[in-house]
Design a protein around this motif. Structure first.
Motif, PDB file in Angstrom:
ATOM      1  N   PHE A  31       0.838  -1.208   0.000  1.00 36.37           N
ATOM      2  CA  PHE A  31       0.000   0.000   0.000  1.00 36.37           C
ATOM      3  C   PHE A  31       0.871   1.255   0.000  1.00 36.37           C
ATOM      4  CE2 PHE A  31      -3.257  -2.978   1.045  1.00 36.37           C
ATOM      5  CZ  PHE A  31      -4.464  -2.391   0.730  1.00 36.37           C
ATOM      6  N   ARG A  34       2.812   2.235  -3.238  1.00 35.92           N
ATOM      7  CA  ARG A  34       1.982   2.703  -4.348  1.00 35.92           C
ATOM      8  C   ARG A  34       1.141   3.920  -3.991  1.00 35.92           C
ATOM      9  NH1 ARG A  34       3.516  -2.184  -4.355  1.00 35.92           N
ATOM     10  NH2 ARG A  34       3.929  -3.350  -6.256  1.00 35.92           N
ATOM     11  N   TYR A  36      -1.244   4.175  -1.701  1.00 37.25           N
ATOM     12  CA  TYR A  36      -2.611   3.886  -1.309  1.00 37.25           C
ATOM     13  C   TYR A  36      -2.739   4.082   0.190  1.00 37.25           C
ATOM     14  CZ  TYR A  36      -2.489   1.273  -5.748  1.00 37.25           C
ATOM     15  OH  TYR A  36      -2.335   0.884  -7.046  1.00 37.25           O
ATOM     16  N   ASN A  37      -3.874   4.574   0.616  1.00 36.75           N
ATOM     17  CA  ASN A  37      -4.099   4.807   2.037  1.00 36.75           C
ATOM     18  C   ASN A  37      -4.853   3.640   2.661  1.00 36.75           C
ATOM     19  OD1 ASN A  37      -3.913   6.408   4.397  1.00 36.75           O
ATOM     20  ND2 ASN A  37      -6.050   6.993   4.156  1.00 36.75           N
ATOM     21  N   THR A  59      -9.909   0.521   2.681  1.00 31.78           N
ATOM     22  CA  THR A  59      -9.217   1.509   1.863  1.00 31.78           C
ATOM     23  C   THR A  59     -10.226   2.224   0.974  1.00 31.78           C
ATOM     24  OG1 THR A  59      -7.287   1.847   0.430  1.00 31.78           O
ATOM     25  CG2 THR A  59      -8.654  -0.089  -0.019  1.00 31.78           C
ATOM     26  N   GLY A  61     -10.770   4.204  -2.974  1.00 29.90           N
ATOM     27  CA  GLY A  61     -10.226   4.437  -4.304  1.00 29.90           C
ATOM     28  C   GLY A  61     -11.253   4.100  -5.358  1.00 29.90           C
ATOM     29  N   VAL A  65      -8.426   1.204  -9.212  1.00 26.41           N
ATOM     30  CA  VAL A  65      -7.353   1.169  -8.209  1.00 26.41           C
ATOM     31  C   VAL A  65      -7.567   0.003  -7.252  1.00 26.41           C
ATOM     32  CG1 VAL A  65      -6.345   2.401  -6.237  1.00 26.41           C
ATOM     33  CG2 VAL A  65      -6.783   3.616  -8.379  1.00 26.41           C
ATOM     34  N   ILE A  69      -5.081  -3.099  -6.501  1.00 24.56           N
ATOM     35  CA  ILE A  69      -4.653  -3.496  -5.153  1.00 24.56           C
ATOM     36  C   ILE A  69      -4.899  -4.990  -4.957  1.00 24.56           C
ATOM     37  CG2 ILE A  69      -5.210  -3.312  -2.690  1.00 24.56           C
ATOM     38  CD1 ILE A  69      -5.788  -0.314  -3.193  1.00 24.56           C
TER      39      ILE A  69
END
Length: 171
Positions: A31, A34, A36-37, A59, A61, A65, A69
């Motif tokens: 995460f 890349r 990503y939160n 998460t 997105g 996305v 993931i």
């Protein structure tokens, strides 16, 4: 590409993995690398022999996305399965929080009244404060905390979200 709030969707991913040292670091590293939160993260051993763990990741997105993931998580060697509970169908989400509230007089009475409405139970009490335990969907926990802010919120501890598909089938 900047993601607007309208394009970003909340997703709850249930990831079944080998229970081995470093697996959580691998997943969170994926995460982080890349950009990503992770909004929420919980981990629990789920087998009697302690061989398998379940990681629940919340998460946000756009769909493409989230698909990326999932694909990247599935490529990690110790990962057995990745399920997007948000897309897979009806599921249940719960969170536990401990909420410390300080107050006397009317504020104390009001805190107890609201706790009763939210089915939060006092797990510790002094003459000046309470610690309430509340479980439920994240929005219920958020609402309870928001009301307690007005009454003397001191501290909050939250477990993070866990989720499970409805019905008799296992993940």
């Amino acid at each position: 590409m900047k993601i607007t709030a309208k394009e970003a969707e909340r997703h709850v991913l249930a990831v079944t993995v080998d229970n081995e040292p470093g697996i959580l670091a691998k997943i969170t590293g994926l995460f982080t690398a890349r950009g990503y939160n992770i909004d929420s993260l919980t981990v629990a051993d789920i087998t009697e022999d302690h061989a398998i763990s379940r990681i629940t990741v919340v998460t946000n997105g756009p769909p493409e996305v989230i698909d990326q993931i999932q694909a990247q998580l599935e490529r990690l060697v110790p990962v057995h399965r990745v399920v997007d509970l948000s897309e897979a169908g009806p599921h249940v989400e719960r969170e536990l929080a401990l909420v410390k509230v300080s107050g006397t007089g009317e504020k104390r009475v009001e805190a107890l009244r609201l706790a009763d409405i939210f089915r939060a139970r006092p797990v510790d009490t002094t003459t000046e404060s309470f610690i309430f335990e509340i479980t439920g969907p994240p929005d219920k926990v958020d609402s309870f905390i928001a009301l307690m802010r007005e009454l003397g919120l001191v501290e909050v501890g939250r477990t993070g979200i866990v989720g499970m598909m409805r019905g008799a089938e296992a993940l």
